[in-house]
Structure formats: structure tokens, C-alpha cells
Design an enzyme around this catalytic site. Structure first.
Site, PDB file in Angstrom:
ATOM      1  N   HIS A  67       0.838  -1.202   0.000  1.00 46.70           N
ATOM      2  CA  HIS A  67       0.000   0.000   0.000  1.00 46.70           C
ATOM      3  C   HIS A  67       0.877   1.258   0.000  1.00 46.70           C
ATOM      4  CE1 HIS A  67      -3.712   2.225   1.553  1.00 46.70           C
ATOM      5  NE2 HIS A  67      -2.735   3.095   1.765  1.00 46.70           N
ATOM      6  N   GLU A  68       1.886   1.295   0.897  1.00 44.98           N
ATOM      7  CA  GLU A  68       2.738   2.477   1.018  1.00 44.98           C
ATOM      8  C   GLU A  68       3.714   2.602  -0.146  1.00 44.98           C
ATOM      9  OE1 GLU A  68       2.086   4.741   3.075  1.00 44.98           O
ATOM     10  OE2 GLU A  68       0.609   3.588   4.218  1.00 44.98           O
ATOM     11  N   HIS A  71       2.037   4.355  -2.939  1.00 43.22           N
ATOM     12  CA  HIS A  71       2.052   5.807  -2.752  1.00 43.22           C
ATOM     13  C   HIS A  71       3.399   6.390  -3.190  1.00 43.22           C
ATOM     14  CE1 HIS A  71      -1.764   6.375  -0.821  1.00 43.22           C
ATOM     15  NE2 HIS A  71      -1.479   5.626   0.229  1.00 43.22           N
TER      16      HIS A  71
END
Length: 377
Positions: A67-68, A71
Site C-alpha cells: 500500500h505504502e 504511494h
């Protein structure tokens, strides 16, 4: 949030882990191994429950990391540099060095995280169906189902329109696009974050008082985190508004006193220039080139009998772990990367040479002067 230790790099981004991850890792593993799995599928050996619980916890944190990383990758593609990714108690955070340049870039950077979690949730759901179809071990099917549920929940929760969640960034992108004012957009997103936080605190306390136990307290803790994080983000946005257009050179301490890397720690501590002026000093190597940062606290941790042989270069924070800025960099963009503490001073370099040093107290003095120009600096 500083990492306690570093795992390595993914896609060129440094991955760190805060010690608080061990707490939530233990809760997940214990909750599955001693709670959910034995209740749903009793009769198995305890070691199997613990193996399944630990495996699920590892895959869950890998999902958070994905998820990170998403980003970070999208941020770099949109011209925003990434400091690092840190996994901690309540998830993870990709620390960006600057703001997105436009509402569209903000939308892309924020939106990719929930999309990745949604995709992972769908893949785990598909895996659950396939494993059940081939009559795989029931514990494995249950772990896969749990991973599907937690990733889908993560996607939905992160999409809530409240800072500092990804949904709050999406809300800020929308408000920024509508108003053309990034500061007003941030204020709206942080207000939504505080509102959601108080709702979760109240809901958690109600659940706890009605016998919900730890689940209610955990919900209240998440709400309190949202309130604190949204408030801090709002304050930073106000500071960035005040500091807009101000270069680092206007706030830094120019031509700071330096310490040679080869100087013994004993000589540094005995020199009045270092003992009474500041709590941290730039360290220089051969030819006066900047090498790192040394703090008085770090030097004093050396045993008294070893201070005559241990050099400053051996106890300093190396340049690779020190925050670096240029004199013409935006002070507002640098602010999110600054942290309290002498070891977090920013070294200001110009064409490789040291020209200044910057602390949060320097920034505070600059803000005070900008807001009260009649008082002088």
C-alpha cells in the site's frame, strides 16, 4: 515517525520499521492463534494455530507495505521525492519531501493506496474461493479469508474523507480543485479528520461500556490518533502558509561552528566553544567537507575512559542519515521533514559546502518574526 531499524529498499525507497510494529504484530498473531482460528476450526495442534497466526501477520504487514510503496512510486512519477516508508503501530506512512504540485497529482498519489488494498483484498478473496474449491486445509482457507477481509476493510477505512487518511488527501485534492487554495483545502480535510476521530472515540467508549472489551478501546485509540494527527497536520498547514515563499537561507544559522571528524571526543567535550553554545554541531572531514552531525548527548554517551581514543567521526550521525537542504530550498516544503531533537538538525549545503544549520527553533523564530514584523529578529 523515525524507524527503529531499516529492512532495506524497495523501488529505491528506504523501508523502515518502528518498534511499535511488534505490538500490533503480536496482537494479530495472538488473536488468530488463540481466538478466531480455534473457535472456527477446533481440534488442531496449538503449533498449527500459531504458525497460521504468525503467517497471517507477516502477510498483512506485507500488504501494508505494498500500500505504502504504491504511494511512493506514484509520488515519484508525479515529481514528489520520497524520504522513506515507515511501518508502525497503526499501519504505515510514506514520508514525502514536498507537496504535490496540483490537485490532479494529489489525487493520483492518494488514490493509489486504497486501490492497491482493494486489489489485494480481491486477490485474497479469489484465493479463498479457489482453496475452498480444491478442499485445501481449512486453516489455510480461513487465513486467506481473514487477509481478504482485512485488506478490504483497510481500503474502505483509508478511503474515508478525513485527514490524515488517504480519503482525506482525496478530499483535499477536491477542495483544492474547487477553491484553488491549498491551505483552505487542507483546513477542510483536517477538520473532517478531527470530526471522524471524535466519532470513533465516542463509538469506541460506547462499545467498551456495553461489554465490547478491547475492541472498543482499540476503536477509541484509532479515533484519538486521527484527532492528534489531523490537528498536527492542520498546524503544519498553517505554518506552511506563513512560510510560503521563504527560503531556507532566511531562517538558518549561517557559518556554524564545526567539529573535525578526527577530533577526540574528550577534546570536544573539554572545549568551551562546544560545551556552552549549542547542542549539535556539523562535523567536517578531509578538506572541510561536511561529514555528518554530532550531538553533545551522543558524545557524552562515550565512556569517560574511552573518550581520549574515540573520535567525533565515530559517534556522529553520518551525512547519509542527516537531513540536507539547499539555501534556496523552500522552508515550507522542508518543514514536514524536520523533527524535534538535536540529532535532527538540518545541514544546509551549497555546491557541496556547508553554509548553515537549521533547527525547529530557528523556524519558530522566523514564524514569530513573520507574524510580528515590528518586533524585529
Amino acid at each position: 515517525m523515525r524507524a527503529t531499524f531499516t529492512l532495506g529498499r524497495i523501488a529505491g525507497v528506504r523501508i523502515g520499521v518502528h518498534w511499535s510494529v511488534l505490538f500490533i504484530f503480536g496482537i494479530i498473531a495472538f488473536g488468530l492463534a488463540q481466538g478466531r482460528l480455534p473457535q472456527v476450526y477446533p481440534g488442531h495442534a496449538l503449533v498449527l494455530y500459531w504458525a497460521a497466526g504468525l503467517g497471517a501477520a507477516v502477510v498483512f504487514f506485507a500488504s501494508l507495505l505494498a500500500h505504502e510503496v504504491a504511494h511512493a512510486v506514484v509520488a515519484r512519477h508525479n515529481g514528489v521525492a520520497v524520504d522513506d516508508i515507515v511501518l508502525w503501530l497503526l499501519g504505515g506512512v510514506a514520508r514525502l519531501k514536498s507537496e504535490a504540485s496540483s490537485p490532479a497529482a494529489e489525487l493520483r498519489i492518494a488514490g493509489v493506496g486504497p486501490l492497491v488494498s482493494l486489489l489485494l483484498g480481491g486477490l485474497f478473496l479469489l484465493g479463498t474461493w479457489l482453496l475452498a474449491l480444491v478442499s485445501a486445509p481449512r486453516l489455510l482457507v480461513e487465513v486467506m479469508a481473514w487477509l481478504a477481509g482485512i485488506n478490504l476493510l483497510l481500503a474502505v477505512f483509508n478511503a474515508l474523507p478525513a485527514a490524515p487518511l488517504d480519503g482525506g488527501r482525496l478530499l483535499r485534492a477536491f477542495l483544492w480543485w474547487r477553491t484553488g487554495d491549498r491551505l483552505r483545502a487542507t483546513a477542510g480535510a483536517t477538520a473532517a479528520g478531527r470530526g471522524l476521530g471524535w466519532v470513533l472515540v465516542a463509538l469506541g467508549l460506547v462499545v467498551f461500556m456495553r461489554g465490547g472489551g478491547f475492541g472498543g478501546l482499540w476503536l477509541a485509540l484509532i479515533g484519538w490518533f486521527l484527532i492528534a494527527a489531523a490537528t498536527a497536520e492542520g498546524r503544519q498547514a498553517q505554518l506552511r502558509g506563513v512560510l510560503a515563499g521563504v527560503p531556507v537561507r532566511d531562517a538558518m544559522t549561517r557559518d556554524p561552528l564545526t567539529v573535525p571528524a578526527v577530533l577526540p571526543v574528550a577534546d570536544m567535550l573539554a572545549d568551551p566553544r562546544y560545551r556552552y553554545r549549542h547542542s549539535a554541531f556539523p562535523v567536517t572531514g578531509e578538506g572541510g567537507a561536511p561529514a555528518g552531525l554530532v550531538t553533545l548527548d551522543g558524545a557524552r554517551q562515550v565512556m569517560p575512559e574511552e573518550r581520549g581514543t574515540v573520535t567525533v567521526g565515530e559517534v556522529m550521525v553520518p551525512l547519509s542519515r542527516t537531513t540536507i537542504a539547499g539555501p534556496d530550498d523552500s522552508l515550507a516544503d522542508l518543514l514536514p521533514r524536520m523533527e524535534p531533537g538535536a540529532e535532527h538538525r538540518v545541514l544546509v549545503l551549497d555546491e557541496g559546502g556547508l553554509v548553515g544549520i537549521l533547527s525547529l527553533s530557528d523556524v519558530s523564530r522566523t514564524v514569530t518574526w513573520l507574524m510580528n514584523p515590528g518586533q524585529g529578529r
